[in-house]
Structures are given as C-alpha cells and as structure tokens.
Design an enzyme around this catalytic site. Structure first.
Site, PDB file in Angstrom:
ATOM      1  N   ASP A  38       6.013  -1.382  -4.323  1.00 18.37           N
ATOM      2  CA  ASP A  38       4.978  -1.952  -4.108  1.00 18.37           C
ATOM      3  C   ASP A  38       4.689  -3.438  -4.354  1.00 18.37           C
ATOM      4  O   ASP A  38       5.567  -4.220  -5.362  1.00 18.37           O
ATOM      5  CB  ASP A  38       3.906  -1.571  -5.082  1.00 18.37           C
ATOM      6  CG  ASP A  38       2.496  -1.342  -4.600  1.00 18.37           C
ATOM      7  OD1 ASP A  38       2.045  -2.204  -3.831  1.00 18.37           O
ATOM      8  OD2 ASP A  38       1.871  -0.181  -4.888  1.00 18.37           O
ATOM      9  N   ASP A  39       4.483  -4.344  -3.434  1.00 17.11           N
ATOM     10  CA  ASP A  39       4.509  -5.880  -3.611  1.00 17.11           C
ATOM     11  C   ASP A  39       5.760  -6.386  -3.507  1.00 17.11           C
ATOM     12  O   ASP A  39       5.731  -7.428  -4.460  1.00 17.11           O
ATOM     13  CB  ASP A  39       3.495  -6.170  -4.955  1.00 17.11           C
ATOM     14  CG  ASP A  39       2.020  -5.770  -4.656  1.00 17.11           C
ATOM     15  OD1 ASP A  39       1.568  -5.246  -3.803  1.00 17.11           O
ATOM     16  OD2 ASP A  39       1.252  -6.185  -5.357  1.00 17.11           O
ATOM     17  N   CYS A  77      -2.013  -2.670   0.709  1.00 12.78           N
ATOM     18  CA  CYS A  77      -1.305  -1.323   0.267  1.00 12.78           C
ATOM     19  C   CYS A  77      -1.553  -0.238   1.415  1.00 12.78           C
ATOM     20  O   CYS A  77      -0.685   0.351   1.987  1.00 12.78           O
ATOM     21  CB  CYS A  77      -1.449  -0.920  -1.036  1.00 12.78           C
ATOM     22  SG  CYS A  77      -0.814  -2.204  -2.238  1.00 12.78           S
ATOM     23  N   HIS A 136      -1.414   5.769   0.065  1.00 15.46           N
ATOM     24  CA  HIS A 136      -2.493   4.652  -0.703  1.00 15.46           C
ATOM     25  C   HIS A 136      -2.301   5.155  -2.024  1.00 15.46           C
ATOM     26  O   HIS A 136      -2.186   4.507  -3.237  1.00 15.46           O
ATOM     27  CB  HIS A 136      -3.605   4.115  -0.095  1.00 15.46           C
ATOM     28  CG  HIS A 136      -4.331   3.315  -1.024  1.00 15.46           C
ATOM     29  ND1 HIS A 136      -5.352   3.560  -1.552  1.00 15.46           N
ATOM     30  CD2 HIS A 136      -3.890   2.111  -1.313  1.00 15.46           C
ATOM     31  CE1 HIS A 136      -5.822   2.541  -2.266  1.00 15.46           C
ATOM     32  NE2 HIS A 136      -5.012   1.749  -2.242  1.00 15.46           N
ATOM     33  N   ASP A 342       6.231  -2.516   0.592  1.00 14.29           N
ATOM     34  CA  ASP A 342       4.803  -2.547   1.448  1.00 14.29           C
ATOM     35  C   ASP A 342       4.277  -3.636   2.160  1.00 14.29           C
ATOM     36  O   ASP A 342       3.488  -3.694   2.709  1.00 14.29           O
ATOM     37  CB  ASP A 342       3.928  -1.418   0.740  1.00 14.29           C
ATOM     38  CG  ASP A 342       3.294  -2.071  -0.439  1.00 14.29           C
ATOM     39  OD1 ASP A 342       3.739  -3.190  -1.006  1.00 14.29           O
ATOM     40  OD2 ASP A 342       2.199  -1.513  -0.953  1.00 14.29           O
ATOM     41  N   HIS A 343       4.473  -4.842   1.450  1.00 15.31           N
ATOM     42  CA  HIS A 343       4.231  -6.275   1.735  1.00 15.31           C
ATOM     43  C   HIS A 343       4.584  -7.320   0.904  1.00 15.31           C
ATOM     44  O   HIS A 343       5.505  -6.697  -0.160  1.00 15.31           O
ATOM     45  CB  HIS A 343       2.743  -6.281   1.865  1.00 15.31           C
ATOM     46  CG  HIS A 343       2.079  -5.683   0.919  1.00 15.31           C
ATOM     47  ND1 HIS A 343       1.931  -6.068  -0.498  1.00 15.31           N
ATOM     48  CD2 HIS A 343       1.206  -4.757   0.752  1.00 15.31           C
ATOM     49  CE1 HIS A 343       1.234  -5.669  -1.268  1.00 15.31           C
ATOM     50  NE2 HIS A 343       0.557  -4.622  -0.403  1.00 15.31           N
TER      51      HIS A 343
END
Length: 498
Positions: A38-39, A77, A136, A342-343
C-alpha cells in the site's frame, strides 16, 4: 565395423531408443505469489534510491523484470485495485471510488466473465489464497471502518478458496489497518493520534507481521497440496500511519534523508488539480497541519519521510521472510513473484502529503515480475506500462486463455526482449475530473471542469518533477497528443451517475 565400435553403436541406439520412448516429465504449472504493498512509491534500491534500505525487494527486482515507468489507473486504494484485478479501465466515476469493488463485484452473482484475474485462475485449476489487503478491504470483507465484520459479505465472493487475516490485538481488520503498537487505532481514538510511530515491538507487533506469519504457514501447506496456487499477500505499510518497529527507524540517520526536491506549487496549475492532504490531516496530533497554502517545516517534513522510509523497510523485511519460506519449501524455482504498489504518494511534493492527484508522484508505483528461468531486465522510461497489463501477462505466463476483452496488454514481450512493436507508449490514469496520459516524454492531463487551465502538459525530459505546466506555451504538442489521450477516454465523466 570393429567389435568395439559395434558395441558402442548398440549402446547409443539403446540409449536413444529409450530416451525417445520414455514420456517426458510433465512440466508443473507456475505458482503465483502476488505481493501488494500500500502507498509504495518507486523509491527502492532497484529503482535507484541509494538511501532507502530494501534488500529483499531489490533481490526480486534484480532477478526479474523491473518496470521503471509503471502507472496505476486511479490514485486511490480501492479503485486502483479494482482496475488491476479486473484488467479494465474505469468506465464511470464510481470506478474512481474506494468502494468500486463493493459496487461492481461484491453483490454480483457468478457470471460467465470472471470477476477478477484471481477468479479466472481459480476456474482454471489454481487454489487461491488471499491474506491481508488485496481488494480494498483489509481482510476481504465488506464493512465500514467502525462496524463489526460479523456477517459481512466477501468483497470478491467468487475469487478465493481461502481469505485469511489475523486481526490480533486490534480485533477487526480496519482497526488493525489504522493500528498502533499498543492495540489502539485511529478511529477508536477519534483521530487524536500521530501520523507515525516507532514501536518498541518486534515484527509481530504490527498487523503486517501477523499477515506474513500466516503467509509463511500457508506456504508450507500449499507446498504439499499438489495443485498450483495463487497467493495474494497485501501489506499495509507504508500506508498511514507510518508505523514500524523502532529497529527499522534505527536503520537511518535522519540527516541523510532528503527532502522533496520540489515542495512548492507547480506553475500554471489550478489548485483543484492538487489536494489539501485531507487524509494526512486526519491524524490530528501531528506537529503541523499540511495544506496548499503552506509548506511543512523542513524538520517535520524530514521526520515524516524518515517514518515513511522505516515503514518501507519494515515491509521489505517481511517480504524477505516470505522469500525465505519459498526457498525452504522448494517453491522458489516454480513460482512467479509479482510486487505491485497500488499507487504512489506525495511526500511533500507540490505541498501535498498523500495520493489523490494525477501527478507523477501519485500515479507512478513499483511493478516487478520475477519468472523462474527468465532473464532479468529493466524496462526503461521510454516504455510506460499500466496496472491493467498484469491480467493478460499472468494469463500468458500460465497459458490460460481469455475469451473476453481486457483493456491491458501482456508485458511478456517486454520481459523477454525489452521490446514490443505492438505497444504504444501510453499509460492512462484518472482522478479529480481528469484523464492523464503518460508517454515516453510527456504527461498530458485534460480536466473536465470549469476551473482553468483544463489542460496540463509536463515535459519529463526537462522537468521530471512536473513543476511548470507548459500547455499554453506549446499548443502544437498538445494538439498532437490530444488524439492519443482520447484513446483512454472511456466516457466516465459523461456518465457520472452510472
């Protein structure tokens, strides 16, 4: 022919006969380990960051294909995960929400078209296991941050043979996601928390440690199952709060951690293209509040970046435990490993602390794919790729056909040769009423809004931090790129209520 030569000839014939008549050993299908983090910005050693300490992620990249310019479809997300799991670009503005998977997958009956690439693998003989945040929801269940998961529906009801999560001392998945080392969480403390923590705990003192422990245990079981498997492991960190055991903070001298090279507002850009760091400011005991009208102090910004680096190193150490388990269980030589962020995340870039923009810092993330026996390769900046490309890539690598349309394009040609004559240098991202296209050199973003300017052009050859919008200065470049951008226009801004 002499007796000796005749003897040798007879032995060779015997060997060739039985070699040809003996059926070849059947090749085992690849297993797949998909690690979603994540992130995660593309700030790893293998991506050229020589300060952050990520030896295990670097090992995956150094042994596989590293996509230097990989872009997610949506910088949030749930929507980003919806696109990669379905292999589709967003079609409506609801596809840009964190609730995209809930809206489009969770309540649907099983259909002829699989709900996700995990579902497609399951239908084709794979045993599928999810651990942590793959869709998610952090435990695969659909419920609100402050609700009980009891009786909750599965977010992807047709994809998993098993969906596992250990909430530990936090009690529920969402409490764990926003959790601190003492078992508390952001919502339980009514946001009266800091956006970071150096916990005096070991690796099991935060939720990702428990997820990794589950993954290691499950790999031992899967190694004896006699069936190809897909395992998805979703690690929370470095998502806010930036929490990690203190030993990972101790890896760094804070003075060595650089600040953002561009902490100012970009020129010729309307503020609505950016965002006010609302997620970050929910951690209300932080020393300073972020916003477009101010920069954080250098001291606090460096502290936060230190916390982020520590959280990344924590996730890296946990990935190392999973890699070790693959080796110990004899699975490494037959398992495809995918690492996906995810980003991205603005760490003070453009005065933003968070994702939720279509700027490079928010939509670019790591993508690495390691295939046993395939040569390592870095896919350069001239070839942008997208998250939606993973679905067809995995199907080609596993030999599973798809008789339904996908918006992505297999990465296998790039992985094998570094070239693909059939691939256009375009990757599309969507957010804040905008469609953003990244080419080998430019980022062009078109916004569907009244606030001007509605077109932004950044030249990455001369301005990699996207500091000056040059759309007004170079209308001829904009005119040449707009027809290409239209190829990514799915009409989502014309279908706001769909």
């Amino acid at each position: 022919m002499t007796k000796n030569y005749a003897c040798i000839f007879s032995i060779l014939c015997f060997t060739v006969f039985f070699s040809c008549s003996e059926p070849a050993a059947e090749e085992k299908p690849y297993n797949i380990l998909f690690i979603a983090i994540d992130d995660l910005r593309p700030e790893l050693g293998v991506y050229g960051n020589d300060i952050i300490q990520t030896p295990n992620l670097d090992a995956i990249g150094n042994g596989g294909s590293v996509f230097l310019n990989h872009y997610v479809q949506v910088p949030t997300c749930g929507a980003s995960r919806c696109s990669i799991l379905t292999g589709m670009l967003p079609q409506t503005t609801n596809h840009l929400q964190n609730s995209a998977i809930e809206q489009f997958l969770s309540n649907e009956p099983e259909k002829e078209r699989p709900e996700s690439f995990v579902h497609h693998l399951k239908r084709n003989g794979y045993y599928t296991v999810g651990i942590g945040k793959i869709s998610h929801s952090v435990d695969g269940l659909w419920y609100g941050y402050e609700e009980s998961p009891e009786g909750a529906k599965m977010e992807m009801p047709h994809s998993w043979d098993e969906m596992l999560f250990d909430a530990g001392k936090w009690g529920t998945g969402w409490n764990a996601f926003f959790g601190y080392a003492d078992g508390s969480n952001r919502q339980g403390k009514n946001k009266q928390v800091k956006p970071y923590e150096a916990g005096d705990v070991d690796d099991l003192g935060y939720p990702d440690g428990l997820s990794t422990q589950l993954a290691v245990k499950k790999l031992k079981e899967l190694s004896t199952k006699g069936q190809p498997f897909f395992m998805g492991l979703g690690l929370f960190k470095p998502h806010l709060p930036f929490t990690a055991p203190k030993k990972y903070w101790d890896l760094y001298d804070r003075a060595d951690i650089p600040l953002s090279p561009f902490p100012d507002l970009p020129e010729n850009v309307h503020p609505s293209s950016l965002q006010g760091s609302g997620e970050f400011n929910q951690y209300q005991l932080g020393e300073e509040k972020a916003g477009l009208d101010r920069k954080l102090s250098d001291e606090y910004a460096r502290k936060l970046r230190h916390a982020y680096y520590a959280a990344v190193s924590y996730s890296d150490a946990l990935v190392g435990k999973v890699l070790e388990a693959l080796e110990e269980e004899g699975l490494a030589d037959n398992t495809i490993i995918v690492v996906w962020g995810d980003h991205g995340w603005h760490l003070g870039d453009h005065r933003v602390w968070g994702k939720h923009t279509t700027f490079e810092m928010a939509v670019r993330s790591p993508l690495m794919i390691k295939v046993p026996g395939m040569a390592a390769r870095k896919i350069g900046n001239e070839l942008p790729v997208s998250s939606i490309d993973l679905y067809p890539t995995l199907m080609e690598l596993t030999g599973i056909p798809t008789d339904f349309p996908l918006d992505g394009q297999s990465l296998v040609p790039l992985m094998k040769s570094g070239r693909d004559a059939q691939r256009a240098a375009m990757a599309f991202s969507y957010f804040r009423n905008g469609i953003s296209m990244r080419t080998d050199r430019y980022r062009l973003t078109r916004y569907f809004r009244e606030a001007e300017p509605t077109l932004e052009l950044f030249d990455h050859q001369n301005d990699p931090m996207e500091t000056v919008n040059i759309a007004g200065e170079f209308p001829e470049i904009v005119a040449a790129l707009l027809p290409q951008l239209e190829k990514g226009n799915t009409g989502l801004y014309a279908n706001r209520d769909n």
